[in-house]
Design an enzyme around this catalytic site. Structure first.
Site, PDB file in Angstrom:
ATOM      1  N   CYS A 107       9.093   1.244  -3.476  1.00 10.94           N
ATOM      2  CA  CYS A 107       9.188   0.020  -2.669  1.00 10.94           C
ATOM      3  C   CYS A 107      10.072   0.243  -1.432  1.00 10.94           C
ATOM      4  O   CYS A 107       9.675   0.943  -0.519  1.00 10.94           O
ATOM      5  CB  CYS A 107       9.660  -1.146  -3.527  1.00 10.94           C
ATOM      6  SG  CYS A 107       9.260  -2.734  -2.761  1.00 10.94           S
ATOM      7  N   HIS A 213       5.825  -1.134  -7.959  1.00  9.29           N
ATOM      8  CA  HIS A 213       6.966  -0.895  -8.853  1.00  9.29           C
ATOM      9  C   HIS A 213       6.515  -0.294 -10.178  1.00  9.29           C
ATOM     10  O   HIS A 213       6.415  -1.006 -11.179  1.00  9.29           O
ATOM     11  CB  HIS A 213       7.733  -2.196  -9.097  1.00  9.29           C
ATOM     12  CG  HIS A 213       8.593  -2.609  -7.949  1.00  9.29           C
ATOM     13  ND1 HIS A 213       9.878  -2.136  -7.771  1.00  9.29           N
ATOM     14  CD2 HIS A 213       8.343  -3.410  -6.893  1.00  9.29           C
ATOM     15  CE1 HIS A 213      10.391  -2.651  -6.659  1.00  9.29           C
ATOM     16  NE2 HIS A 213       9.478  -3.424  -6.102  1.00  9.29           N
ATOM     17  N   GLU A 215       8.140   1.411 -12.219  1.00  6.96           N
ATOM     18  CA  GLU A 215       9.190   1.349 -13.258  1.00  6.96           C
ATOM     19  C   GLU A 215       9.071   0.095 -14.118  1.00  6.96           C
ATOM     20  O   GLU A 215       9.500   0.075 -15.265  1.00  6.96           O
ATOM     21  CB  GLU A 215      10.582   1.437 -12.615  1.00  6.96           C
ATOM     22  CG  GLU A 215      11.144   0.147 -12.022  1.00  6.96           C
ATOM     23  CD  GLU A 215      10.504  -0.249 -10.700  1.00  6.96           C
ATOM     24  OE1 GLU A 215       9.647   0.505 -10.196  1.00  6.96           O
ATOM     25  OE2 GLU A 215      10.853  -1.323 -10.171  1.00  6.96           O
TER      26      GLU A 215
END
Ligand code: MN
Length: 235
Positions: A107, A213, A215
């Site tokens: 990001c 994202h 994660e």
């Protein structure tokens, strides 16, 4: 075998004078087999020593980048910026690159690496993007939900993380994006509206920049392939 030591950059609240980072980043690194360490803002002269001790660095998400870093004045819809974090991360990026260590930019981290390597950004997509009908890139759906699709560019390091797939669904939390790609980079994923959603350096050993994202998906087995690949090259 020794686990690779992975530095992760953090948010810094200039008023509260406190660091913070979503737990999903450290969990993703741990799950993929790395040992995460959260990086604090050390002096520039100590960066080379710090980087020598790391096997890879994750540049995490966060606020908008200072547009002066790519020679622009701020547009009205620019969001909040974090000058102390910008300064640290730009210097860190240069130190990591000169050490040749693997980099994963997520990001803001994706945007920062593009700028650190000589590219530019859209400061605000809704007011600046004129190349197509813009999708919703700040989703209201839950964080783990893939709200828009991206087309993977065959043959890229990113595409190799998703064997047999040409199109994946990703989450989206950005009003900025890569405009001019850094020299020596190539696009590895694009949204249907033409927005660059991922890019990577062609020559650098491993520099993957991702606008979504990954994660956030650490708890979902089929979606941690990006972190797996990153930790694998850090070994
Ligand atoms: Mn998006």
């Amino acid at each position: 075998m020794k686990k690779p030591l992975i530095g992760i950059t953090q948010n810094y609240d200039e008023n509260a004078m406190s660091y913070s980072l979503a737990r999903t980043y450290v969990e993703s690194v741990k799950k993929a087999g790395g040992l995460p360490v959260l990086l604090t803002y050390v002096k520039e002269e100590d960066l080379d020593e710090l980087v020598q001790n790391l096997d890879g660095v994750v540049f995490s998400g966060g606020p908008d980048l200072e547009p002066a870093l790519y020679s622009e004045e701020p547009v009205p819809a620019l969001g909040g910026i974090a000058p102390t974090r910008d300064n640290f991360e730009m210097a860190l990026a240069k130190a990591v690159i000169s050490a040749g260590k693997p980099i994963l930019g997520i990001c803001r981290g994706c945007q920062l690496m593009n700028v650190a390597c000589g590219g530019t950004l859209y400061q605000d997509l809704p007011s600046q993007y004129k190349e197509g009908d813009l999708l919703k890139h700040v989703q209201s759906a839950p964080r783990w939900h893939g709200s828009h699709s991206v087309e993977l560019v065959p043959g890229t390091k990113l595409a190799k993380c998703f064997p047999g797939e040409t199109n994946i669904r990703v989450n989206s939390y950005h009003h900025q994006a890569i405009k001019d790609l850094a020299p020596g980079w190539k696009v590895s994923a694009k949204a249907p509206d033409g927005i660059i959603e991922a890019a990577e350096s062609i020559e650098y050993p491993f520099l993957m920049a991702i606008q979504w994202h990954p994660e956030t998906f650490y708890d979902f087995n089929n979606f941690d392939s990006v972190f797996k690949k990153f930790i694998e090259v850090c070994k």
